[in-house]
Design a protein around this motif. Structure first.
Motif, PDB file in Angstrom:
ATOM      1  N   MET A 188       0.849  -1.178   0.000  1.00 42.39           N
ATOM      2  CA  MET A 188       0.000   0.000   0.000  1.00 42.39           C
ATOM      3  C   MET A 188       0.893   1.240   0.000  1.00 42.39           C
ATOM      4  O   MET A 188       1.759   1.373   0.853  1.00 42.39           O
ATOM      5  N   LEU A 242       2.352   4.935   0.602  1.00 41.50           N
ATOM      6  CA  LEU A 242       2.371   5.707   1.842  1.00 41.50           C
ATOM      7  C   LEU A 242       1.142   6.601   1.978  1.00 41.50           C
ATOM      8  O   LEU A 242       0.538   6.675   3.043  1.00 41.50           O
ATOM      9  N   ASN A 249      -1.848   6.178   0.807  1.00 40.24           N
ATOM     10  CA  ASN A 249      -3.009   5.368   1.185  1.00 40.24           C
ATOM     11  C   ASN A 249      -2.944   4.968   2.651  1.00 40.24           C
ATOM     12  O   ASN A 249      -3.976   4.823   3.302  1.00 40.24           O
ATOM     13  N   THR A 250      -1.748   4.781   3.168  1.00 37.49           N
ATOM     14  CA  THR A 250      -1.586   4.436   4.575  1.00 37.49           C
ATOM     15  C   THR A 250      -2.121   5.559   5.453  1.00 37.49           C
ATOM     16  O   THR A 250      -2.688   5.317   6.512  1.00 37.49           O
ATOM     17  N   THR A 282      -6.412   6.109   4.052  1.00 41.56           N
ATOM     18  CA  THR A 282      -7.386   5.025   4.192  1.00 41.56           C
ATOM     19  C   THR A 282      -8.085   5.011   5.551  1.00 41.56           C
ATOM     20  O   THR A 282      -9.312   4.876   5.598  1.00 41.56           O
ATOM     21  N   ARG A 323      -9.865   8.525  -1.911  1.00 41.36           N
ATOM     22  CA  ARG A 323      -9.810   7.188  -1.307  1.00 41.36           C
ATOM     23  C   ARG A 323     -11.191   6.768  -0.818  1.00 41.36           C
ATOM     24  O   ARG A 323     -11.593   5.621  -0.985  1.00 41.36           O
TER      25      ARG A 323
END
Length: 182
Positions: free
Chosen positions: A1, A3, A5-6, A9, A97
């Motif tokens: 994933m 960064l 999206n970390t 999310t 996202r």
């Protein structure tokens, strides 16, 4: 994933859960699209929210003034939370996202259709039928864009599939074919 999206999310997932618990998902998704459009079309807004010069309280006050009558209270809380946590500059990524997760949960395919000029209703309808057959689903969200550099025709992106029926694409393919011959 990746960064980003970390970071985005958890906000997107938590916000969708809140929206679901309040039966506001469709409303929130519509609002997210509107705010995302504003963010992308108004660099002054996104620059101001991303600026370290503006204090958190100033950003929150601006968000409240701009959106308190436009979004649900839970959406306004998300905006304020992002401001509090110095993440409001990532608002577009959080909302993108959120929309991705929403589509995944509902098995909605996103089709981006980029044409050289604006499509009329009949053209959109015909293209929609073809894109639905390509995607293998009637559950589509269409994102129409105009790019005059295509010269004519259109490009359709559905997931990992790309259909390039543009004049610019044909010229590029012709150039590649000629390069192979010589």
């Amino acid at each position: 994933m990746p960064l980003l999206n970390t970071i985005t999310t958890p906000y997107a997932e938590a916000f969708l859960q809140v929206a679901e618990s309040r039966n506001e998902v469709d409303e929130v998704v519509t609002q997210a699209k509107s705010i995302l459009e504003l963010w992308n079309s108004c660099p002054e807004f996104s620059d101001a929210m991303s600026s370290p010069v503006l204090e958190v309280n100033q950003k929150k006050a601006a968000l409240e003034k701009l959106f308190s009558s436009q979004v649900t209270p839970s959406f306004l809380n998300l905006l304020k939370l992002l401001a509090d946590r110095q993440r409001i500059g990532l608002l577009n990524s959080v909302l993108e996202r959120l929309l991705e997760i929403y589509r995944e949960q509902r098995n909605i395919a996103l089709a981006t259709i980029t044409s050289a000029s604006a499509l009329n209703e009949d053209q959109q309808s015909e293209l929609l039928k073809k894109v639905q057959s390509i995607a293998g689903t009637d559950n589509l969200e269409i994102d129409l864009k105009v790019d005059s550099e295509l010269l004519g025709g259109f490009v359709v992106n559905v997931g990992s599939k790309v259909i390039d029926a543009s004049i610019a694409g044909q010229v590029r393919r012709l150039g590649l074919a000629l390069a192979k011959v010589s």
